[in-house]
Design a protein around this motif. Structure first.
Motif, PDB file in Angstrom:
ATOM      1  N   MET A 159      36.278  22.391  18.853  1.00 40.12           N
ATOM      2  CA  MET A 159      35.152  22.193  19.293  1.00 40.12           C
ATOM      3  C   MET A 159      34.404  22.401  18.327  1.00 40.12           C
ATOM      4  O   MET A 159      33.837  21.248  17.932  1.00 40.12           O
ATOM      5  N   ILE A 160      34.143  23.138  17.883  1.00 40.46           N
ATOM      6  CA  ILE A 160      32.877  24.135  16.887  1.00 40.46           C
ATOM      7  C   ILE A 160      33.951  23.969  15.618  1.00 40.46           C
ATOM      8  O   ILE A 160      32.508  23.457  14.958  1.00 40.46           O
ATOM      9  N   ALA A 161      34.379  23.445  15.007  1.00 41.65           N
ATOM     10  CA  ALA A 161      34.902  22.840  13.667  1.00 41.65           C
ATOM     11  C   ALA A 161      34.186  21.461  13.564  1.00 41.65           C
ATOM     12  O   ALA A 161      33.758  21.145  12.426  1.00 41.65           O
ATOM     13  N   MET A 162      34.832  20.375  15.141  1.00 41.26           N
ATOM     14  CA  MET A 162      33.996  19.495  14.560  1.00 41.26           C
ATOM     15  C   MET A 162      32.747  19.282  14.934  1.00 41.26           C
ATOM     16  O   MET A 162      31.841  18.622  14.115  1.00 41.26           O
ATOM     17  N   ALA A 163      32.182  20.431  15.826  1.00 44.57           N
ATOM     18  CA  ALA A 163      30.622  20.020  16.013  1.00 44.57           C
ATOM     19  C   ALA A 163      30.423  20.384  14.672  1.00 44.57           C
ATOM     20  O   ALA A 163      28.845  19.995  14.352  1.00 44.57           O
ATOM     21  N   LEU A 164      30.355  21.175  13.751  1.00 47.26           N
ATOM     22  CA  LEU A 164      30.471  22.093  12.609  1.00 47.26           C
ATOM     23  C   LEU A 164      30.551  20.962  11.155  1.00 47.26           C
ATOM     24  O   LEU A 164      29.930  21.035   9.949  1.00 47.26           O
ATOM     25  N   ALA A 165      31.102  19.859  11.725  1.00 48.62           N
ATOM     26  CA  ALA A 165      31.444  18.942  10.855  1.00 48.62           C
ATOM     27  C   ALA A 165      30.847  18.691   9.479  1.00 48.62           C
ATOM     28  O   ALA A 165      30.893  18.398   8.486  1.00 48.62           O
ATOM     29  N   CYS A 166      30.003  18.237   9.954  1.00 47.24           N
ATOM     30  CA  CYS A 166      28.747  17.483   9.376  1.00 47.24           C
ATOM     31  C   CYS A 166      27.561  17.944   9.375  1.00 47.24           C
ATOM     32  O   CYS A 166      26.473  17.317   9.327  1.00 47.24           O
ATOM     33  N   ARG A 167      27.491  19.148   9.461  1.00 45.37           N
ATOM     34  CA  ARG A 167      26.505  20.174   8.644  1.00 45.37           C
ATOM     35  C   ARG A 167      24.941  19.483   9.526  1.00 45.37           C
ATOM     36  O   ARG A 167      24.216  19.224   9.243  1.00 45.37           O
ATOM     37  N   PRO A 168      25.276  19.780  10.867  1.00 43.47           N
ATOM     38  CA  PRO A 168      23.968  19.571  12.278  1.00 43.47           C
ATOM     39  C   PRO A 168      22.719  19.616  12.044  1.00 43.47           C
ATOM     40  O   PRO A 168      22.719  21.248  11.444  1.00 43.47           O
ATOM     41  N   LYS A 169      21.535  19.170  11.853  1.00 40.56           N
ATOM     42  CA  LYS A 169      19.802  20.379  12.114  1.00 40.56           C
ATOM     43  C   LYS A 169      20.621  21.382  13.157  1.00 40.56           C
ATOM     44  O   LYS A 169      19.355  22.051  13.117  1.00 40.56           O
ATOM     45  N   LEU A 170      20.357  20.541  14.835  1.00 41.73           N
ATOM     46  CA  LEU A 170      21.018  20.654  16.135  1.00 41.73           C
ATOM     47  C   LEU A 170      22.121  20.912  16.760  1.00 41.73           C
ATOM     48  O   LEU A 170      22.894  20.664  16.182  1.00 41.73           O
ATOM     49  N   LEU A 171      22.726  22.819  16.826  1.00 35.85           N
ATOM     50  CA  LEU A 171      23.591  22.296  17.870  1.00 35.85           C
ATOM     51  C   LEU A 171      23.581  22.618  19.026  1.00 35.85           C
ATOM     52  O   LEU A 171      23.024  23.733  19.464  1.00 35.85           O
ATOM     53  N   LEU A 172      24.077  22.213  19.401  1.00 37.76           N
ATOM     54  CA  LEU A 172      23.873  21.902  21.494  1.00 37.76           C
ATOM     55  C   LEU A 172      25.003  22.966  21.708  1.00 37.76           C
ATOM     56  O   LEU A 172      26.243  22.470  22.248  1.00 37.76           O
ATOM     57  N   ALA A 173      25.216  23.946  22.502  1.00 40.39           N
ATOM     58  CA  ALA A 173      26.371  24.961  22.417  1.00 40.39           C
ATOM     59  C   ALA A 173      26.069  25.166  24.178  1.00 40.39           C
ATOM     60  O   ALA A 173      25.279  25.744  24.969  1.00 40.39           O
ATOM     61  N   ASP A 174      27.105  24.708  24.954  1.00 36.98           N
ATOM     62  CA  ASP A 174      26.934  23.974  26.469  1.00 36.98           C
ATOM     63  C   ASP A 174      27.929  24.876  27.295  1.00 36.98           C
ATOM     64  O   ASP A 174      29.206  24.874  27.369  1.00 36.98           O
ATOM     65  N   GLU A 175      27.585  26.319  27.514  1.00 39.67           N
ATOM     66  CA  GLU A 175      29.097  27.053  28.132  1.00 39.67           C
ATOM     67  C   GLU A 175      30.069  27.405  27.246  1.00 39.67           C
ATOM     68  O   GLU A 175      30.898  27.306  27.831  1.00 39.67           O
ATOM     69  N   PRO A 176      29.822  27.522  25.769  1.00 36.06           N
ATOM     70  CA  PRO A 176      30.711  28.026  25.217  1.00 36.06           C
ATOM     71  C   PRO A 176      32.123  28.846  25.452  1.00 36.06           C
ATOM     72  O   PRO A 176      33.363  28.475  24.577  1.00 36.06           O
ATOM     73  N   THR A 177      31.789  30.150  25.588  1.00 39.06           N
ATOM     74  CA  THR A 177      32.829  31.129  26.186  1.00 39.06           C
ATOM     75  C   THR A 177      32.821  31.281  27.612  1.00 39.06           C
ATOM     76  O   THR A 177      33.678  31.939  28.181  1.00 39.06           O
ATOM     77  N   THR A 178      32.884  30.678  28.894  1.00 38.50           N
ATOM     78  CA  THR A 178      32.836  30.813  29.708  1.00 38.50           C
ATOM     79  C   THR A 178      34.436  31.591  29.979  1.00 38.50           C
ATOM     80  O   THR A 178      34.672  32.072  31.128  1.00 38.50           O
ATOM     81  N   ALA A 179      34.753  30.161  29.763  1.00 40.05           N
ATOM     82  CA  ALA A 179      36.474  31.169  30.352  1.00 40.05           C
ATOM     83  C   ALA A 179      37.373  31.413  29.334  1.00 40.05           C
ATOM     84  O   ALA A 179      38.722  30.986  29.347  1.00 40.05           O
ATOM     85  N   LEU A 180      36.942  32.296  28.226  1.00 41.54           N
ATOM     86  CA  LEU A 180      37.890  33.151  27.271  1.00 41.54           C
ATOM     87  C   LEU A 180      37.530  33.983  27.752  1.00 41.54           C
ATOM     88  O   LEU A 180      37.056  34.915  28.707  1.00 41.54           O
TER      89      LEU A 180
END
Length: 534
Positions: A159-180
């Motif tokens: 999911m992180i790879a997908m989100a960063l694929a196009c080098r966005p200006k703003l990254l929104l991370a919604d509870e990215p580690t809760t279940a890990l």
């Protein structure tokens, strides 16, 4: 001072008569890491979805500016171009956010083809590189895997790879580690920090982290914004907020970290549950030239001994797949052990037959991680909690059963007037209290707690832990407490078992194991917990 990358001005969001977000304003600079914290229902995720313009059936007022562009003024087609390209989002549960019908590589490549115009071959090569960059092993092979073929940590990395694929200006991370697990959580935090620093140097990527994990916030964010019931109540530099909070709600959140309040076990306390040489195997299919044939064996739990005394909490920690839940099911007699013997009150489980076995079931209960999934949506709370009584106490009249249900609900902090309501009408913390009431109603001696607080907000988590501690003291209950949260384990467990790949690698008094670990894996777990702030 340069203009902020993201500017939220007087944002309000209303769903019918409910105002989910109330006139909030927040600015995020280029390259900045800001955390948005608060309990479930405080408006955090609604704010993120408002930025992406993904809210349905909502009335949105106010202005959201991204790099000088008013997002409310652009067309839907233009907004689709901004999503993924200028704004990207990492969702809490990757298994539901990823499309199960497409491989990981195809889903990453889709964004690259759509937003950057790469041909399929180039997009796939870039997807492999992104997977490698995010730490997924064998990316050339994994790029063709489907979401269900990856572990939880690997799916989150994808999911992180997908989100960063196009080098966005703003990254929104919604509870990215809760279940890990704690080790995977620490790796994801380090990965996000490293990738954000690199992106900040080139494009100035900012991150808005949405979470209720205050340990993660302190490790990751430069500034923190606190929301309560849709209102932004405080915003400050991270260290300032943690050392000198101004708002009462912020102080309440900071004071909600797990507190150790267990009572020592009496030296004369008898052994309630004992396992000697217990191991668990699963049957597996073997591959052949013409498909799958034959039967193999996979050892999920390797031979071990343990003992649990009356009134004691025995903690079980380890990563996902380490055998924790399999062991619990075997100890409850719900998973046939391949080797060894399990005794309850000095009698082998195999000796309990007929009426004695039914009695045993009432003495051993379980509370699951997800209370919403474990409570039937078609049954009222009275029916859910009273079901065990109908089975194990058939001699009770309907009025006696109803009185007992009301009493046990009151015991866990649920108003008896709510008995006619259904699970979806309660919050996550209330549902977990109902699950505890269902276990408690038949007067058990042993309760297995399988990650009972991992999905709860920090303040609700503390309330549930306090409730469990008080119930243990009052009824002299024994707990088998399964968790990957070492802070929770330190608060609840008298002794702890550490599992890795089905092996019991270390055991002992909780404080001794955590402050002076002997096994290399235990030391790695403790180090990862400290890295993530736990």
């Amino acid at each position: 001072m340069s203009a902020p990358l993201l500017s939220i001005e007087n944002l309000s969001v209303r769903f019918g008569d409910t105002e989910a977000v109330k006139d909030i304003s927040l600015a995020i600079g280029r390259g900045e890491r800001v955390a948005l914290v608060g309990e479930s229902g405080s408006g955090k995720s609604v704010t993120a979805l408002a930025i992406l313009r993904l809210l349905q059936d909502a009335q949105v007022q106010g202005r959201i500016m991204l790099d000088g562009v008013d997002l409310a003024s652009v067309s839907e087609r233009e907004m689709r171009g901004l999503r993924g390209n200028d704004i990207a989002m990492i969702f809490q549960e990757p298994m539901t956010a990823l499309n199960p019908l497409y491989s990981i590589g195809e889903q990453i490549a889709e964004a690259l083809e759509l937003h950057e115009g790469l041909v399929p071959k180039e997009a796939k090569a870039r997807a492999v590189e992104l997977l490698r960059r995010t730490g997924i092993p064998e990316p050339e092979r994994r790029v063709s895997h489907f979401p269900h073929e990856l572990s939880g940590g690997q799916r989150q990395r994808a999911m992180i790879a997908m989100a960063l694929a196009c080098r966005p200006k703003l990254l929104l991370a919604d509870e990215p580690t809760t279940a890990l697990d704690v080790t995977i959580r620490a790796q994801i935090i380090e990965l996000l920090l490293e990738l954000q620093r690199e992106a900040a140097e080139t494009r100035g990527m900012a991150v808005l982290l949405i979470t209720h994990d205050l340990n993660l916030v302190r490790r990751f964010a430069q500034r923190v914004a606190v929301m309560e019931k849709g209102v932004l109540v405080e915003c400050a530099v991270t260290e300032t907020l943690f050392t000198n909070p101004q708002h009462p709600y912020t102080r309440k959140l900071l004071d909600s970290r797990p507190q150790r309040e267990i009572h020592p076990v009496l030296p004369i306390a008898p052994v309630l549950l004992e396992a000697r040489g217990v191991a668990v195997d699963y049957a597996t299919s073997q591959p052949g030239l013409r498909g799958w044939f034959g039967r193999g064996r996979f050892r999920a739990v390797h031979p071990l001994d343990l003992a649990l005394r009356q009134g004691e909490t025995l903690g079980v920690v380890g990563e996902s797949g380490s055998g924790k839940s399999t062991l619990a099911m075997a100890l409850l007699g719900l998973q046939r052990a391949s080797e060894g013997q399990i005794e309850f009150q000095g009698e082998p489980l195999s000796a309990y037959r007929g009426k004695a076995q039914r009695m045993l079931r009432s003495r051993m209960q379980i509370v699951f991680q997800d209370p919403f999934g474990s409570l039937s949506p078609r049954m009222t709370i009275e029916e859910i909690v009273g079901e065990g009584l109908a089975l194990h106490r058939p001699q009770l009249t309907e009025d006696e059963r109803r009185t007992r249900v009301a009493d046990v609900l009151h015991e866990v902090g649920i108003d008896a007037r709510a008995m006619s309501r259904y699970p979806h009408e309660f919050s996550g913390g209330q549902r977990q209290r109902i699950a505890i009431a269902r276990a408690l109603v038949v007067d058990p001696q042993l309760i297995v707690l399988d990650e009972p607080t991992s999905a709860l907000d920090v303040s609700i988590q503390q309330q549930v832990l306090h409730l469990l501690a008080q119930l243990q003291i009052k009824y002299n209950l024994s707990y088998l407490f399964i968790s990957h949260d070492l802070a929770v384990m330190r608060a609840m467990a008298h002794r702890v078992l550490v599992f890795k790949d089905g092996y019991l690698v270390e055991q002992g008094e909780t404080e001794s194991v955590f402050f002076d670990p002997q096994n290399e894996y235990t030391r790695a777990l403790v180090a990862a917990a400290m890295l993530s702030g736990a």
